[in-house]
Design an enzyme around this catalytic site. Structure first.
Site, PDB file in Angstrom:
ATOM      1  CE  LYS A  34     -19.653   6.190  37.264  1.00 51.43           C
ATOM      2  NZ  LYS A  34     -19.612   7.748  36.704  1.00 51.43           N
TER       3      LYS A  34
ATOM      4  CE  LYS B 110     -14.628   0.700  31.350  1.00 47.82           C
ATOM      5  NZ  LYS B 110     -15.498   1.367  30.665  1.00 47.82           N
TER       6      LYS B 110
ATOM      7  CE  LYS C  55     -13.971  10.052  28.641  1.00 49.42           C
ATOM      8  NZ  LYS C  55     -14.874   8.978  29.789  1.00 49.42           N
TER       9      LYS C  55
HETATM   10  P1  ATP Z   1     -15.023   6.748  33.270  1.00 49.96           P
HETATM   11  O1  ATP Z   1     -13.629   6.265  33.833  1.00 49.96           O
HETATM   12  O2  ATP Z   1     -15.114   8.038  33.613  1.00 49.96           O
HETATM   13  O3  ATP Z   1     -16.141   6.378  33.296  1.00 49.96           O
HETATM   14  P2  ATP Z   1     -14.343   5.274  30.645  1.00 49.96           P
HETATM   15  O4  ATP Z   1     -12.912   5.913  29.984  1.00 49.96           O
HETATM   16  O5  ATP Z   1     -15.211   4.247  31.034  1.00 49.96           O
HETATM   17  O6  ATP Z   1     -14.954   6.788  31.775  1.00 49.96           O
HETATM   18  P3  ATP Z   1     -17.292   6.413  29.389  1.00 49.96           P
HETATM   19  O7  ATP Z   1     -17.077   7.808  29.460  1.00 49.96           O
HETATM   20  O8  ATP Z   1     -18.283   5.753  30.416  1.00 49.96           O
HETATM   21  O9  ATP Z   1     -15.645   5.574  29.486  1.00 49.96           O
HETATM   22  O10 ATP Z   1     -17.130   5.870  28.355  1.00 49.96           O
HETATM   23  C1  ATP Z   1     -17.661   5.978  26.538  1.00 49.96           C
HETATM   24  C2  ATP Z   1     -17.087   5.386  25.417  1.00 49.96           C
HETATM   25  O11 ATP Z   1     -15.978   4.274  25.677  1.00 49.96           O
HETATM   26  C3  ATP Z   1     -18.553   4.635  25.928  1.00 49.96           C
HETATM   27  O12 ATP Z   1     -19.295   4.223  24.562  1.00 49.96           O
HETATM   28  C4  ATP Z   1     -17.644   3.683  26.871  1.00 49.96           C
HETATM   29  O13 ATP Z   1     -18.632   1.858  25.985  1.00 49.96           O
HETATM   30  C5  ATP Z   1     -16.789   3.536  25.599  1.00 49.96           C
HETATM   31  N1  ATP Z   1     -15.530   2.609  26.311  1.00 49.96           N
HETATM   32  C6  ATP Z   1     -15.187   3.091  27.616  1.00 49.96           C
HETATM   33  N2  ATP Z   1     -14.110   2.082  28.065  1.00 49.96           N
HETATM   34  C7  ATP Z   1     -13.727   1.516  27.278  1.00 49.96           C
HETATM   35  C8  ATP Z   1     -13.015  -0.010  27.123  1.00 49.96           C
HETATM   36  N3  ATP Z   1     -11.999  -0.272  27.880  1.00 49.96           N
HETATM   37  N4  ATP Z   1     -12.811  -0.333  25.762  1.00 49.96           N
HETATM   38  C9  ATP Z   1     -13.513  -0.151  24.916  1.00 49.96           C
HETATM   39  N5  ATP Z   1     -14.821   0.908  24.745  1.00 49.96           N
HETATM   40  C10 ATP Z   1     -14.720   1.573  26.154  1.00 49.96           C
END
Ligand code: ATP
Ligand code: LTN
Length: 335
Positions: free
Chosen positions: A115, A198, A201
């Site tokens: 990050k 992946k 968000k």
């Molecule tokens: P950011 O982009 O803000 O890091 P993110 O979409 O990666 O957000 P997180 O808030 O980091 O999401 O993760 C929340 C939960 O959702 C975690 O338990 C993570 O493992 C799960 N998660 C996030 N993205 C995925 C994905 N693409 N597939 C499956 N599980 C996911």
């Protein structure tokens, strides 16, 4: 009271909606764990502040995240669902943990390195550096046994274990040493337009992300426009056919059918069938959650009341742990 083992997990309110990946892996598995554990699910808004946020949008995203947890099945009576900044103990314990964490140790956290590199080393905040110690505080405040997280968060839970053991051996037993509980890998969902990354968000492009709060027509269109490949075979092969494999994974996560069963069902059919049926399945699954979320958001005062009640419940346990830790390190307690 309950004798179930305690579980803690959290998500940042870093977007206006959660996405299909959050739902298919984290929320679905959290739901299943609620009955076996004394579960704490936190909306970690203080963590979200470690990268720049728009204040109004952060507040709104915090409510929206809470509403989506509830709409997806997290029961705020059975589990403790709360907002991190409502419980003062979190930053208090984080400070104590900062004082026993090595600078080098924190510098080795790969999420910080990634990050910070993205933001440019000089604009990354000290808060971003301290992120893992705040996460450790989240976990240790509740004498947590199990921490269900995705692979990317494992290193932070390892640090949490090290800090708990270090504190316990220096000052006497204070914290339960938690275990990582890895979420099932099968449920990992990739971006529909860029299936090498992946679904996230913080994705810069919207077309590949299925948001829970998207309009159903938009969701269906995104699935029908997902990238696939030039041959016409429907089979799971992450390396050679990432797009098709992702569509099969999403189907499997939502329908509960195994990948090989789906491959059999789709033998001889085309990508149009695969996408059309998946669009229906996704819309069918997400629409009730979207509707329930919108209903909950229509009464923000009631939602805030539920969150406040849950935060009070969390504070009872968290405050006792902070008091114990303060006393152990030699702070003069207020009578
Ligand atoms: P950011 O982009 O803000 O890091 P993110 O979409 O990666 O957000 P997180 O808030 O980091 O999401 O993760 C929340 C939960 O959702 C975690 O338990 C993570 O493992 C799960 N998660 C996030 N993205 C995925 C994905 N693409 N597939 C499956 N599980 C996911
Ligand atoms: N860093 C985690 C969110 C998080 C968390 C936690 C998860 C903050 N505190 C405590 C488990 C336990 C993430 O980005 N998914």
């Amino acid at each position: 009271m309950t004798s179930k083992p305690r579980l803690f997990s959290g998500m940042q309110p870093s977007a206006r909606s959660l996405h299909l990946g959050n739902f298919a892996s984290a929320l679905t598995q959290w739901n299943q764990m609620q009955s076996e554990y004394d579960a704490y699910f936190c909306i970690v808004d203080l963590h979200a502040l470690t990268v720049p946020q728009d204040p109004e949008q952060l507040r709104e995203s915090t409510r929206r995240t809470a509403a989506q947890y509830i709409a997806a099945g997290i029961d705020p009576k059975a589990s403790t669902l709360f907002v991190q900044s409502h419980v003062d103990a979190h930053p208090k314990l984080a400070w104590i943990l900062n004082t026993i964490t090595g600078f080098g140790e924190a510098s080795r956290m790969t999420q910080f390195k990634d990050k910070a590199a993205k933001q440019g080393k000089d604009s990354a905040s000290v808060g971003l550096f301290a992120y893992p110690m705040l996460m450790a505080a989240d976990i240790l405040l509740y004498q947590t046994r199990a921490v269900p997280v995705g692979d990317d968060q494992k290193q932070h839970v390892e640090l949490t274990r090290d800090l708990a053991e270090r504190f316990n051996s220096r000052f006497g037993r204070t914290f339960e040493v938690p275990e990582v509980m890895t979420l099932k890998e099968g449920a990992r969902i990739y971006d529909l337009q860029d299936p090498a990354s992946k679904m996230s968000k913080s994705s810069t492009s919207d077309a590949g992300v299925v948001w829970i709060l998207d309009d159903p027509a938009v969701t269906a269109k995104k699935i029908r426009s997902a990238v696939t490949d030039n041959d016409r075979e429907i089979r799971f092969d992450r390396a050679k056919k990432p797009g098709v494999s992702n569509l099969l994974s999403i189907n499997s996560a939502l329908s509960g059918k195994g990948i090989s069963q789906l491959e059999e069902e789709y033998a001889g059919k085309g990508y149009g069938d695969l996408k059309g049926e998946l669009a229906e399945l996704v819309v069918e699954t997400l629409t009730p959650i979207r509707n329930r979320t919108l209903e909950l958001l229509a009464d923000p005062a009631e939602l805030d009341r539920v969150l406040a009640g849950n935060a009070d419940r969390a504070s009872e346990i968290a405050d006792a742990t902070v008091r114990d830790a303060y006393e152990k390190v030699g702070l003069l307690l207020k009578p």
